[in-house]
Design a protein around this motif. Structure first.
Motif: not given
Lengths: 229, 429
Positions: A177-184
């Protein structure tokens, strides 16, 4: 024993102290004294481990049981459980074939066996200790009350912190999973938790290393020079 | 003389109990003195009597023994354990039993030695120190304040290993679940489905680090940890070495791999040889690239430090399991100005690598590295499958935490039961 003689003990202490100082000269720069101490240390320890493996692993786990098993066949009553020892024995012999240039390829088979069984065996161990036990301990209420129903603020805060840290850390270790947005952002919180943990671990381990240094200084000043008691 | 003491005692007790009784002044002073002397003695005697009577509420009788004792192999385990069961002593609930001590012997006539203690209310005990090839005899001794009673000899009993450890069925299920996910994603990747892997900074730098060494004309030092091939971190370290070696073969750079285990040396040689072969440069491979130093931790680090300051490698890789030598090596590498890339799953050593190296692969990143570097469908699928395992773990933690928290807030037992059920799925026996 002759080694317990005070003269030999004194000699041993002097040798140990001089080698300690010899290795410590590396703090200045590489020099002939360090090279000498390094060569002696490496040579003696390699020899020591060879002897240690021979007497503590090869003979008790293969040599003696194999001999005892074969003996039962001739002396009786015959037991055949020792036949299983032929497997590690053969694998060991195959490993030694590396020394024969034309048969060196045979040594790959025991290596493949070691890597294969390691992967299988450690999968279960890791699953149990690093995953399931951790998971089991992570499941706990984040709100705590005592028996009389009073809210335990600090205890609840601590557990909440651990739970948030666990989640954020797991987010960081997601690779697909790319570490972007909320996840990031959550993964970044995980990075902070990791770095704070490393900082605490750094201090804790440095304290341990200081005790090693103190132990060596104690040897030099007390056992060798008798300056302290 | 004793009668004189008794008279004095009686007098002072009477005086103490009846302060209003008129007595002569000298007699009163004498009584107070005697009271000061005898009061602690009386108190002591009283305490002793109370203790003695308290210890024997049933008049000092020993508790009755347990009934129906049995000893048999512990089912569904890996051997080495015999389970003892019994019906509790009738005196257990009356508080006359402190516990049950289990004694074991190799022969029915002894000698018996204690192997453990089961507390009051426990009707079973697992003796986990048995040898599967031997028979054992047991006695259970019920102990209490009033004495102890023992059973007849129980046995013989033998422990055996079962083919399937039913206590760890949950490990099998979870293992199958994760393995299934791994296989599914491997199959997907093989069919051509593109699997995304996030950027890992430390691995992005591998090419640059090798290129730097090539430009400077200096060697690359690769340390695959100090553990043997039965450590999965060493396996990961050697796998990454394969990729690094292939790039080195293409760049024609010098590589040095000092090892602390002979089997790691053999494996590293095979790995590098295969890497040079796949890069089309088999003639460039030499066994001298990989050397065995010593198994001794600090002997090894002394030699590696020597190599560093003499050879001055431009790049140092530390990939594997490390202990106290981690900081010594990383600091020496730092002092010679090498680019350093480290990776380990040893929590105590990670801080040192983070502090002293340019890039650090933290924990699982080490295991993900080979998939990231190779971009092979098999390894990428495996990585994706592991992420499924993490998702399951996160869901379980979230659900369990929510259930236990709701139980604390709402005081509803149902939530606690459900949370405990969930937690039990992950208990390893």
């Amino acid at each position: 024993m002759w080694m317990d003689h005070p003269g030999w003990v004194l000699f041993g202490t002097w040798v140990a102290a001089l080698f300690t100082l010899g290795i410590a000269t590396f703090l200045y720069k590489d020099n002939p004294v360090y090279k000498f101490c390094e060569a002696v240390f490496v040579g003696i320890s390699a020899g020591y481990w060879f002897v240690s493996y021979f007497w503590q692993t090869l003979l008790p786990k293969l040599g003696y049981p194999f001999y005892a098993g074969v003996k039962t066949v001739f002396v009786g009553p015959a037991e055949w459980g020792w036949l299983v020892l032929l497997i590690p024995g053969t694998l060991g012999m195959m490993m030694l074939l590396r020394l024969v240039p034309k048969a060196g390829w045979i040594a790959r088979w025991p290596l493949a066996f070691i890597v294969g069984y390691t992967a299988g065996l450690r999968l279960i161990t890791f699953l149990q200790s690093n995953a399931m036990t951790q998971l089991q301990n992570s499941v706990q209420p984040v709100v705590r009350y005592n028996e009389s129903g009073q809210f335990l603020g600090w205890e609840s805060f601590n557990i909440l912190l651990v739970t948030v840290g666990t989640f954020a850390g797991l987010f960081y270790f997601f690779f697909s999973q790319e570490h972007k947005g909320v996840f990031g952002r959550v993964a970044r919180v995980g990075t902070w938790f990791l770095m704070i943990t490393f900082g605490a671990a750094f201090g804790y381990t440095v304290m341990g290393r200081m005790s090693l240094l103190i132990g060596r200084l104690d040897f030099l000043l007390a056992d060798w020079l008798h300056l302290i008691r | 003389m004793p009668s004189c003491w008794v008279n004095a005692l009686v007098r002072c007790v009477i005086h103490a109990l009846s302060p209003s009784v008129s007595v002569p002044r000298e007699r009163a002073r004498e009584s107070r003195t005697l009271l000061r002397f005898f009061a602690p003695a009386l108190l002591f005697l009283g305490l002793v009597a109370a203790t003695v009577f308290a210890q024997a509420p049933n008049g000092g009788a020993a508790p009755r023994s347990v009934s129906d004792p049995q000893a048999a192999d512990t089912k569904g385990d890996e051997g080495g354990s015999i389970m003892l069961r019994w019906t509790l002593s009738p005196d257990d609930s009356a508080g006359q039993v402190t516990g049950y001590e289990v004694f074991r012997a190799a022969k029915p006539d002894g000698p018996f030695k204690s192997v453990g203690f089961a507390s009051r209310g426990s009707a079973r005990f697992a003796d986990g120190s048995t040898d599967d090839d031997s028979s054992y005899y047991y006695k259970i001794i019920t102990t209490g304040p009033g004495g102890s009673t023992e059973t007849a000899v129980i046995g013989p009993a033998r422990s055996t290993a079962e083919w399937f450890n039913s206590n760890r069925a949950n490990v099998l299920v979870i293992g199958l679940l994760i393995s299934g996910a791994v296989l599914y994603y491997i199959a997907s990747a093989k069919k051509g489905k593109k699997l995304f892997i996030r950027r890992i900074a430390g691995l992005e730098a591998v090419h640059d680090a090798i290129g730097r060494a090539t430009e400077m004309g200096r060697p690359i030092l690769y340390i695959p940890g100090i553990q043997d091939m039965d450590d999965v971190q060493t396996v990961a370290g050697v796998t990454i070495l394969g990729y690094v070696a292939r790039t080195i073969a293409e760049y024609d750079t010098k590589l040095e791999v000092p090892t602390s285990r002979s089997i790691v040396m053999s494996t590293a040689r095979e790995t590098i040889k295969a890497a040079f072969l796949s890069a089309g440069r088999p003639e460039k491979y030499s066994d001298d690239m990989v050397n065995y130093i010593t198994d001794e931790q600090f002997g090894y680090v002394a030699a590696v430090d020597g190599i560093m300051v003499r050879e001055k490698p431009a790049t140092c890789f530390y990939m594997g399991a490390f202990f106290a030598e981690a900081l010594i090596m990383a600091e020496t590498g730092n002092s010679i100005g090498a680019i350093q890339i480290a990776g380990t799953a040893m929590p105590a050593q990670l801080p040192f690598f983070v502090a002293a190296c340019d890039y650090t692969l933290i924990g699982e990143e080490l295991f993900a590295a080979s998939a990231y570097l190779s971009n092979e469908p098999r390894q990428l699928g495996s990585l994706k499958g592991q992420d499924v395992g993490k998702s399951i773990a996160m869901l379980a933690i979230a659900a369990g935490t929510a259930l236990f928290t709701l139980n604390q807030i709402l005081r509803a037992e149902w939530f606690a039961s459900a949370g405990q059920w969930l937690k039990n799925l992950f208990i390893v026996n």
